[in-house]
Design a protein around this motif. Sequence first.
Motif, PDB file in Angstrom:
ATOM      1  N   LYS A 140       7.604  -0.977  -4.319  1.00 46.50           N
ATOM      2  CA  LYS A 140       7.375  -0.524  -5.981  1.00 46.50           C
ATOM      3  C   LYS A 140       8.454  -0.847  -7.033  1.00 46.50           C
ATOM      4  O   LYS A 140       8.296  -1.405  -7.904  1.00 46.50           O
ATOM      5  N   ARG A 141       9.682  -0.201  -6.395  1.00 47.99           N
ATOM      6  CA  ARG A 141      10.790  -0.587  -7.461  1.00 47.99           C
ATOM      7  C   ARG A 141      11.079  -2.091  -7.674  1.00 47.99           C
ATOM      8  O   ARG A 141      11.344  -2.606  -8.857  1.00 47.99           O
ATOM      9  N   LYS A 158       8.852  -3.904  -9.649  1.00 53.28           N
ATOM     10  CA  LYS A 158       8.814  -3.277 -11.196  1.00 53.28           C
ATOM     11  C   LYS A 158      10.073  -4.303 -12.043  1.00 53.28           C
ATOM     12  O   LYS A 158       9.958  -4.416 -13.105  1.00 53.28           O
ATOM     13  N   GLN A 198      -3.107  -0.569  -9.537  1.00 56.02           N
ATOM     14  CA  GLN A 198      -3.031   0.772  -9.820  1.00 56.02           C
ATOM     15  C   GLN A 198      -1.684   0.864 -10.263  1.00 56.02           C
ATOM     16  O   GLN A 198      -1.187   2.022 -11.282  1.00 56.02           O
ATOM     17  N   GLN A 199      -0.717   0.033  -9.638  1.00 56.06           N
ATOM     18  CA  GLN A 199       0.721   0.201 -10.297  1.00 56.06           C
ATOM     19  C   GLN A 199       0.953  -0.376 -11.588  1.00 56.06           C
ATOM     20  O   GLN A 199       2.044  -0.095 -12.218  1.00 56.06           O
ATOM     21  N   GLY A 200      -0.232  -0.961 -12.207  1.00 57.30           N
ATOM     22  CA  GLY A 200      -0.208  -1.508 -13.586  1.00 57.30           C
ATOM     23  C   GLY A 200      -0.017  -2.803 -13.930  1.00 57.30           C
ATOM     24  O   GLY A 200       0.268  -3.326 -14.897  1.00 57.30           O
ATOM     25  N   TYR A 201      -0.211  -3.611 -12.601  1.00 56.14           N
ATOM     26  CA  TYR A 201      -0.085  -4.982 -12.652  1.00 56.14           C
ATOM     27  C   TYR A 201      -1.562  -5.813 -12.531  1.00 56.14           C
ATOM     28  O   TYR A 201      -1.767  -6.780 -12.035  1.00 56.14           O
ATOM     29  N   ASN A 203       3.905   1.691  -1.173  1.00 58.77           N
ATOM     30  CA  ASN A 203       4.987   1.277  -2.582  1.00 58.77           C
ATOM     31  C   ASN A 203       6.382   1.374  -2.058  1.00 58.77           C
ATOM     32  O   ASN A 203       7.244   1.776  -2.525  1.00 58.77           O
ATOM     33  N   GLN A 230       0.810  -1.165   0.101  1.00 60.58           N
ATOM     34  CA  GLN A 230       0.112  -0.005  -0.350  1.00 60.58           C
ATOM     35  C   GLN A 230       0.793   1.283  -0.103  1.00 60.58           C
ATOM     36  O   GLN A 230       0.404   2.467  -0.534  1.00 60.58           O
ATOM     37  N   ARG A 288       7.390  -9.896  -8.169  1.00 57.12           N
ATOM     38  CA  ARG A 288       5.908  -9.590  -7.870  1.00 57.12           C
ATOM     39  C   ARG A 288       5.022 -10.516  -8.175  1.00 57.12           C
ATOM     40  O   ARG A 288       3.800 -10.253  -7.587  1.00 57.12           O
ATOM     41  N   CYS A 306      -3.971  -1.500  -4.874  1.00 54.78           N
ATOM     42  CA  CYS A 306      -2.720  -0.692  -5.297  1.00 54.78           C
ATOM     43  C   CYS A 306      -1.689  -1.533  -6.316  1.00 54.78           C
ATOM     44  O   CYS A 306      -1.158  -0.533  -6.931  1.00 54.78           O
ATOM     45  N   VAL A 307      -1.741  -2.818  -6.156  1.00 54.23           N
ATOM     46  CA  VAL A 307      -0.826  -3.684  -7.031  1.00 54.23           C
ATOM     47  C   VAL A 307      -1.471  -3.219  -8.627  1.00 54.23           C
ATOM     48  O   VAL A 307      -1.073  -2.865  -9.481  1.00 54.23           O
TER      49      VAL A 307
END
Length: 188
Positions: free
Chosen positions: A91-92, A95, A133-136, A88, A86, A101, A130-131
């Motif tokens: 996040k890196r 990615k 929204q990160q594009g996954y 991030n 939640q 991931r 949240c995952v």
Amino acid sequence: MKRFSVALLLLLTCMLTAFPSLAQGSAGAASGMQTLKNYAPFLAVLIPLAAYLTAMYKDWRSAQGTLNKAFQGDNDAVVYMTHQVQHNEWKRRMKRHPGFRREVITALCLAWSVQPADYIRALLFDALLCVRQQGYGAETLQVLDRLLRQYEQYCTRFCATGFTPVIDDMTTLRHALAEPLPAAQRKR
């Protein structure tokens, strides 16, 4: 892995620059202070590098331990993992490392399937959003589809009618994650 490669390159560079001074120190009768001066550049890089690599390793082990506990349904680990997602914190890493991931997404989905407490499920759902929204989002739906297939196969092969509520919950989760995000959540 890239950070580790950079750290290793720094170590090798430091060693190469230290060798000429080490050779000079061993050629003659060097005093203790001269030997310390010869090793100073090497130690100036080696000590912070060792601290940095140790911190990276501890972070990696902590994340792996959290994922393993989350797979087992440990509430504290699930709460910690959802917090990391939640906010991030990963996040890196998510990615750059598709395997990590997938592990995180799978752990979140499996925790959802075994978790009876609504407050934990609310955290899990928010972390999955949240995952997404990160594009996954597509990857999350693929993981859910795979788990649903496995659960349905188990239910069919072993006539496990008591397993039907789990499948229904996972199907509901899948439909909720497949819906378009409201405009307010997109800005998050």
